[in-house]
Design a protein around this motif. Structure first.
Motif, PDB file in Angstrom:
ATOM      1  N   HIS A   1      14.408  37.179   5.958  1.00 19.35           N
ATOM      2  CA  HIS A   1      15.038  38.472   5.703  1.00 19.35           C
ATOM      3  C   HIS A   1      15.714  38.507   4.338  1.00 19.35           C
ATOM      4  N   SER A   2      16.428  37.422   3.994  1.00 17.67           N
ATOM      5  CA  SER A   2      17.183  37.420   2.737  1.00 17.67           C
ATOM      6  C   SER A   2      16.307  37.103   1.533  1.00 17.67           C
TER       7      SER A   2
ATOM      8  N   ALA B   1      31.047  30.941  -4.675  1.00 19.61           N
ATOM      9  CA  ALA B   1      31.341  31.109  -6.098  1.00 19.61           C
ATOM     10  C   ALA B   1      30.337  30.363  -6.967  1.00 19.61           C
ATOM     11  N   LYS B   2      29.880  29.207  -6.493  1.00 15.63           N
ATOM     12  CA  LYS B   2      28.964  28.386  -7.291  1.00 15.63           C
ATOM     13  C   LYS B   2      27.523  28.885  -7.232  1.00 15.63           C
ATOM     14  N   TYR B   3      27.076  29.290  -6.035  1.00 16.42           N
ATOM     15  CA  TYR B   3      25.662  29.614  -5.852  1.00 16.42           C
ATOM     16  C   TYR B   3      25.380  31.107  -5.731  1.00 16.42           C
ATOM     17  N   GLY B   4      26.398  31.902  -5.414  1.00 20.59           N
ATOM     18  CA  GLY B   4      26.248  33.348  -5.399  1.00 20.59           C
ATOM     19  C   GLY B   4      25.064  33.840  -4.617  1.00 20.59           C
ATOM     20  N   ASP B   5      24.203  34.620  -5.250  1.00 21.54           N
ATOM     21  CA  ASP B   5      23.080  35.270  -4.583  1.00 21.54           C
ATOM     22  C   ASP B   5      21.959  34.309  -4.187  1.00 21.54           C
ATOM     23  N   GLU B   6      22.114  33.015  -4.509  1.00 24.02           N
ATOM     24  CA  GLU B   6      21.115  32.046  -4.069  1.00 24.02           C
ATOM     25  C   GLU B   6      21.281  31.709  -2.591  1.00 24.02           C
ATOM     26  N   ILE B   7      22.425  32.057  -2.022  1.00 25.71           N
ATOM     27  CA  ILE B   7      22.680  31.774  -0.612  1.00 25.71           C
ATOM     28  C   ILE B   7      22.036  32.857   0.240  1.00 25.71           C
ATOM     29  N   GLY B   8      21.147  32.450   1.138  1.00 23.78           N
ATOM     30  CA  GLY B   8      20.471  33.412   1.987  1.00 23.78           C
ATOM     31  C   GLY B   8      21.010  33.459   3.397  1.00 23.78           C
TER      32      GLY B   8
END
Length: 239
Positions: free
Chosen positions: A11-12, A77-84
């Protein structure tokens, strides 16, 4: 949990998973120990070896400790939009400290959530679902297993329609999905759970066990800490 994480990633469209707690032996989870062999220590079993887990999964599973929202905030804060996906239990062997769940929700306002909820049964009334309902959480996916069918192999993965529809864009299967024993056992368990008010019975037995441990420890001169969940009492007498 492997299915839930697959759907959430589908989904992400993102690979990284932040999590706290113990969620099984699959590659997505054990890959946390590719970074350092003690990354999963404190989540249930220390010293888990990730041999056989592809090295390419390094950095895809990012652990944070329960009741330590600041660790999740650092990951976001470190990975932002990379986290699904974020995987967690609303309650572990203790209640959330004041503000913990609120901080988690705030950190995830722009991210999808996947909550593995161990407390769907085991002391909670079936008709009231999981502990996330007690705390007013709205996970995109919730997972229930083990006690749902009183020992027969069975699990339920539920979620918001738009998230669960993502299962149609990936491949999920099982040799035993056509057998009926698990669903039949789960339905029988849920019906008896409601009819006999099993939640109240388990609460009473659990209190007897906790009291027994305390008395035995005191007689033996041993220090002991016994945890209980406030949600047990809240769900025993639902509003």
């Amino acid at each position: 949990m492997a299915i839930a994480v697959r759907i959430a990633r589908a989904h992400s469209g993102r690979d990284r998973v932040a999590f706290c707690g113990y969620h099984g032996w699959h590659d997505w989870y054990l890959s946390a120990n590719l970074a350092e062999d003690h990354a999963l220590d404190g989540h249930l079993l220390p010293g888990l070896e990730p041999a056989g887990v592809p090295r390419g999964l390094l950095g895809t599973a990012l652990p944070f400790r329960y009741n330590h929202a600041e660790e999740l905030e650092e990951i976001v804060a470190k990975y932002g939009d990379e986290i699904g996906v974020v995987v967690m239990e609303p309650i572990r062997n203790m209640d959330p400290v004041p503000g913990f769940l609120t901080q988690v929700a705030r950190a995830l306002q722009s991210h999808r959530r996947c909550a593995g909820d161990r407390r769907g049964f085991g002391g909670l009334a079936a008709e009231h679902g999981g502990a996330h309902l007690v705390y007013g959480l709205q996970p995109d996916i919730a997972v229930f297993a083990k006690a749902i069918s009183n020992g027969y192999p069975m699990a339920a993965i539920i979620g918001k329609r738009e998230v669960m529809q993502s299962a149609q864009s990936t491949f999920i299967s099982s040799t035993y999905w056509t057998e009926r024993i698990g669903p039949a056992a789960a339905l029988a368990t849920i019906r008896k759970h409601r009819r006999e008010n099993v939640a109240q019975h388990l609460h009473r037995i659990g209190q007897m066990v906790r009291d027994g441990w305390r008395v035995a420890a005191e007689r033996a001169g041993l220090p002991i800490t016994v945890w209980r969940s406030g949600a047990d009492e809240q769900l025993r007498h639902p509003a």
